[in-house]
Design a protein around this motif. Sequence first.
Motif, PDB file in Angstrom:
ATOM      1  N   LYS A 279      -2.185   8.922   7.277  1.00 15.05           N
ATOM      2  CA  LYS A 279      -3.155   8.190   8.098  1.00 15.05           C
ATOM      3  C   LYS A 279      -2.729   6.735   8.278  1.00 15.05           C
ATOM      4  O   LYS A 279      -2.892   6.156   9.357  1.00 15.05           O
ATOM      5  CB  LYS A 279      -4.534   8.265   7.452  1.00 15.05           C
ATOM      6  CG  LYS A 279      -5.133   9.661   7.433  1.00 15.05           C
ATOM      7  CD  LYS A 279      -6.473   9.675   6.715  1.00 15.05           C
ATOM      8  CE  LYS A 279      -7.061  11.070   6.682  1.00 15.05           C
ATOM      9  NZ  LYS A 279      -8.351  11.116   5.946  1.00 15.05           N
ATOM     10  N   LEU A 280      -2.200   6.152   7.219  1.00 13.60           N
ATOM     11  CA  LEU A 280      -1.751   4.767   7.298  1.00 13.60           C
ATOM     12  C   LEU A 280      -0.628   4.618   8.318  1.00 13.60           C
ATOM     13  O   LEU A 280      -0.634   3.693   9.142  1.00 13.60           O
ATOM     14  CB  LEU A 280      -1.286   4.288   5.925  1.00 13.60           C
ATOM     15  CG  LEU A 280      -0.637   2.900   5.859  1.00 13.60           C
ATOM     16  CD1 LEU A 280      -1.655   1.825   6.218  1.00 13.60           C
ATOM     17  CD2 LEU A 280      -0.055   2.644   4.478  1.00 13.60           C
ATOM     18  N   GLU A 281       0.320   5.552   8.285  1.00 10.38           N
ATOM     19  CA  GLU A 281       1.463   5.458   9.186  1.00 10.38           C
ATOM     20  C   GLU A 281       1.041   5.606  10.651  1.00 10.38           C
ATOM     21  O   GLU A 281       1.665   5.043  11.544  1.00 10.38           O
ATOM     22  CB  GLU A 281       2.500   6.512   8.813  1.00 10.38           C
ATOM     23  CG  GLU A 281       3.179   6.241   7.467  1.00 10.38           C
ATOM     24  CD  GLU A 281       4.125   7.345   7.062  1.00 10.38           C
ATOM     25  OE1 GLU A 281       4.055   8.436   7.680  1.00 10.38           O
ATOM     26  OE2 GLU A 281       4.919   7.138   6.127  1.00 10.38           O
ATOM     27  N   GLN A 282      -0.035   6.357  10.900  1.00  8.63           N
ATOM     28  CA  GLN A 282      -0.484   6.571  12.284  1.00  8.63           C
ATOM     29  C   GLN A 282      -0.986   5.291  12.928  1.00  8.63           C
ATOM     30  O   GLN A 282      -0.870   5.118  14.154  1.00  8.63           O
ATOM     31  CB  GLN A 282      -1.593   7.628  12.307  1.00  8.63           C
ATOM     32  CG  GLN A 282      -1.098   9.042  12.050  1.00  8.63           C
ATOM     33  CD  GLN A 282      -2.238  10.039  12.026  1.00  8.63           C
ATOM     34  OE1 GLN A 282      -3.396   9.665  12.193  1.00  8.63           O
ATOM     35  NE2 GLN A 282      -1.923  11.303  11.825  1.00  8.63           N
ATOM     36  N   VAL A 283      -1.561   4.392  12.155  1.00  5.74           N
ATOM     37  CA  VAL A 283      -2.175   3.197  12.743  1.00  5.74           C
ATOM     38  C   VAL A 283      -1.295   1.966  12.628  1.00  5.74           C
ATOM     39  O   VAL A 283      -1.667   0.895  13.094  1.00  5.74           O
ATOM     40  CB  VAL A 283      -3.546   2.909  12.075  1.00  5.74           C
ATOM     41  CG1 VAL A 283      -4.498   4.063  12.313  1.00  5.74           C
ATOM     42  CG2 VAL A 283      -3.391   2.653  10.578  1.00  5.74           C
TER      43      VAL A 283
ATOM     44  N   ALA B  24      11.008   3.622   5.343  1.00  8.00           N
ATOM     45  CA  ALA B  24      12.189   3.294   4.538  1.00  8.00           C
ATOM     46  C   ALA B  24      11.829   3.255   3.059  1.00  8.00           C
ATOM     47  O   ALA B  24      12.579   3.767   2.211  1.00  8.00           O
ATOM     48  CB  ALA B  24      12.771   1.952   4.976  1.00  8.00           C
ATOM     49  N   VAL B  25      10.671   2.660   2.748  1.00  9.71           N
ATOM     50  CA  VAL B  25      10.217   2.644   1.352  1.00  9.71           C
ATOM     51  C   VAL B  25      10.012   4.065   0.853  1.00  9.71           C
ATOM     52  O   VAL B  25      10.413   4.428  -0.256  1.00  9.71           O
ATOM     53  CB  VAL B  25       8.912   1.824   1.224  1.00  9.71           C
ATOM     54  CG1 VAL B  25       8.326   1.969  -0.177  1.00  9.71           C
ATOM     55  CG2 VAL B  25       9.167   0.363   1.529  1.00  9.71           C
ATOM     56  N   GLY B  26       9.383   4.899   1.681  1.00 12.77           N
ATOM     57  CA  GLY B  26       9.112   6.274   1.268  1.00 12.77           C
ATOM     58  C   GLY B  26      10.376   7.083   1.030  1.00 12.77           C
ATOM     59  O   GLY B  26      10.473   7.817   0.049  1.00 12.77           O
ATOM     60  N   SER B  27      11.351   6.954   1.916  1.00 14.08           N
ATOM     61  CA  SER B  27      12.562   7.756   1.780  1.00 14.08           C
ATOM     62  C   SER B  27      13.427   7.298   0.606  1.00 14.08           C
ATOM     63  O   SER B  27      14.195   8.080   0.046  1.00 14.08           O
ATOM     64  CB  SER B  27      13.378   7.692   3.074  1.00 14.08           C
ATOM     65  OG  SER B  27      13.768   6.345   3.357  1.00 14.08           O
ATOM     66  N   ALA B  28      13.302   6.030   0.226  1.00 14.07           N
ATOM     67  CA  ALA B  28      14.137   5.504  -0.861  1.00 14.07           C
ATOM     68  C   ALA B  28      13.438   5.517  -2.210  1.00 14.07           C
ATOM     69  O   ALA B  28      14.062   5.238  -3.229  1.00 14.07           O
ATOM     70  CB  ALA B  28      14.571   4.072  -0.537  1.00 14.07           C
ATOM     71  N   THR B  29      12.146   5.846  -2.240  1.00 12.23           N
ATOM     72  CA  THR B  29      11.382   5.797  -3.490  1.00 12.23           C
ATOM     73  C   THR B  29      11.183   7.193  -4.039  1.00 12.23           C
ATOM     74  O   THR B  29      10.690   8.087  -3.339  1.00 12.23           O
ATOM     75  CB  THR B  29      10.006   5.139  -3.255  1.00 12.23           C
ATOM     76  OG1 THR B  29      10.203   3.826  -2.739  1.00 12.23           O
ATOM     77  CG2 THR B  29       9.216   5.061  -4.550  1.00 12.23           C
TER      78      THR B  29
ATOM     79  N   VAL C 250       0.827  -1.195   0.000  1.00 16.82           N
ATOM     80  CA  VAL C 250       0.000   0.000   0.000  1.00 16.82           C
ATOM     81  C   VAL C 250       0.870   1.257   0.000  1.00 16.82           C
ATOM     82  O   VAL C 250       0.598   2.228  -0.713  1.00 16.82           O
ATOM     83  CB  VAL C 250      -0.941  -0.004   1.224  1.00 16.82           C
ATOM     84  CG1 VAL C 250      -1.661   1.342   1.357  1.00 16.82           C
ATOM     85  CG2 VAL C 250      -1.966  -1.131   1.092  1.00 16.82           C
ATOM     86  N   ALA C 251       1.930   1.239   0.793  1.00 16.60           N
ATOM     87  CA  ALA C 251       2.818   2.394   0.861  1.00 16.60           C
ATOM     88  C   ALA C 251       3.479   2.667  -0.486  1.00 16.60           C
ATOM     89  O   ALA C 251       3.580   3.820  -0.920  1.00 16.60           O
ATOM     90  CB  ALA C 251       3.890   2.175   1.930  1.00 16.60           C
ATOM     91  N   VAL C 252       3.932   1.631  -1.164  1.00  9.57           N
ATOM     92  CA  VAL C 252       4.551   1.807  -2.478  1.00  9.57           C
ATOM     93  C   VAL C 252       3.533   2.392  -3.453  1.00  9.57           C
ATOM     94  O   VAL C 252       3.835   3.311  -4.230  1.00  9.57           O
ATOM     95  CB  VAL C 252       5.089   0.465  -3.003  1.00  9.57           C
ATOM     96  CG1 VAL C 252       5.505   0.598  -4.465  1.00  9.57           C
ATOM     97  CG2 VAL C 252       6.278   0.001  -2.170  1.00  9.57           C
ATOM     98  N   GLY C 253       2.301   1.871  -3.403  1.00 11.58           N
ATOM     99  CA  GLY C 253       1.275   2.396  -4.294  1.00 11.58           C
ATOM    100  C   GLY C 253       0.992   3.862  -4.057  1.00 11.58           C
ATOM    101  O   GLY C 253       0.854   4.647  -4.999  1.00 11.58           O
ATOM    102  N   LEU C 254       0.933   4.272  -2.798  1.00 15.37           N
ATOM    103  CA  LEU C 254       0.668   5.670  -2.489  1.00 15.37           C
ATOM    104  C   LEU C 254       1.855   6.551  -2.853  1.00 15.37           C
ATOM    105  O   LEU C 254       1.683   7.681  -3.332  1.00 15.37           O
ATOM    106  CB  LEU C 254       0.343   5.818  -0.999  1.00 15.37           C
ATOM    107  CG  LEU C 254      -0.983   5.197  -0.544  1.00 15.37           C
ATOM    108  CD1 LEU C 254      -1.101   5.247   0.975  1.00 15.37           C
ATOM    109  CD2 LEU C 254      -2.157   5.906  -1.187  1.00 15.37           C
ATOM    110  N   ARG C 255       3.073   6.045  -2.617  1.00 16.11           N
ATOM    111  CA  ARG C 255       4.256   6.848  -2.922  1.00 16.11           C
ATOM    112  C   ARG C 255       4.416   7.077  -4.416  1.00 16.11           C
ATOM    113  O   ARG C 255       4.931   8.106  -4.853  1.00 16.11           O
ATOM    114  CB  ARG C 255       5.510   6.151  -2.385  1.00 16.11           C
ATOM    115  CG  ARG C 255       5.629   6.138  -0.877  1.00 16.11           C
ATOM    116  CD  ARG C 255       6.032   7.493  -0.330  1.00 16.11           C
ATOM    117  NE  ARG C 255       6.240   7.435   1.116  1.00 16.11           N
ATOM    118  CZ  ARG C 255       6.553   8.497   1.849  1.00 16.11           C
ATOM    119  NH1 ARG C 255       6.664   9.672   1.308  1.00 16.11           N
ATOM    120  NH2 ARG C 255       6.716   8.365   3.163  1.00 16.11           N
TER     121      ARG C 255
END
Length: 284
Positions: free
Chosen positions: A71-75, A86-91, A46-51
Motif C-alpha cells: 500500500k505504501l508503494e502505491q502512493v 532498492a531498500v527492499g531488494s537489498a535487505t 518506514v520501508a526498512v521497518g516493514l521489511r
Amino acid sequence: MRRDVDRLRQLGYPVQATPGVAGGYRLGAGAELPPLLLDEEEAVAVAVGLRTAASVGVAGIEETSVRALAKLEQVLPSRLRRRVNAVGSATVPYPGTGPAVDAETLAIIAGAARDHERLRFRYRTHEGQDSRRVVEPHGLVHTGKRWYLVAFDTGRDEWRTFRVDRIDGRPSTDRRFTPREPPAKGIANYVSQSVSSARDRWQAKVILHAPLADVSPRVPRTVGTLEAIDENTTLLRTGADWLGGLAVYVADIGVDFEVLEPPEFVEMVKQLADRFGRASTLAG
C-alpha cells in the motif's frame, strides 16, 4: 479555499466547517487513515521497518508488513518508490530466534498501559506452573529475542517482569488505576537485571573507571546494565554462571575496574590476575 477543502475531503481528510463570523475550517480526527505525506527519509525509514518486521518475534506480522508495504508503494512518487524498492531488494531480515507472540496481545497490553487499565491473565512460570495474575501494566520491552511486560503485580504487591509468550490467551482489561512510580529510571535496564537474576547463578557489581559514553558501546544490554557514578566512573551490573568467564569479559572491556561484589568474584579476579602474571613472566 472551498475547492481546496473539497479536494482534501476527496483524499480522505475529515475537514470540519464552522459557519458564522468566527467560523472556519478545522482538520478533524477521521475513522479512516488519510494518505500519508512522507518525505524521502521518512519513506525509507518506514520501508526498512516493514521489511525487517520478521525479526521482532510477533506472530503473523510478516504477511501484514508485506500488505502495508504494498500500500505504501502505491502512493509514493516514482522516485521514492525506486528508493524503497532498492531498500527492499537489498535487505534480508534475520529472523528472530525467540518465541513469537500474538500481535493482538501486544496491542491489548500497550493499550492498557496507555489508558492505565489493569490486566487479568493466566500466566505460566518457568517451572510450568499456571497462575492467575492481576497487574497494573507499565510498558513493554523487546530484548531482540523476547517480549516482556513490566507491571505491578497486585496479588504479590511488587513489580514483576512477565514474558509475553507465557501469557495464556489474551489478557482482559479491568478497572483503571493510578500509575505508580516505575521500578527503575529505564525499564529496559530493569528487564535486563530481572532476566539476569533469574537466569544467572552469580550477580556482580563492578566499577568501571571510564565515562559511561566510553563503555556503553562495549557492553550490550543482554550482558549487563550501566549507570554513571560520576563523569569518570560507571557502575556495571551483570551476571553469569561462570565467574572465570565473567572476569575475562570484564577485563576485555578495556578499562581499569574494581569488583564490588560478590566476594567469590573478587577472589576469582585475584586468582586469575596472579595466574596471568605468572604466565606473562614465563613467556618473557
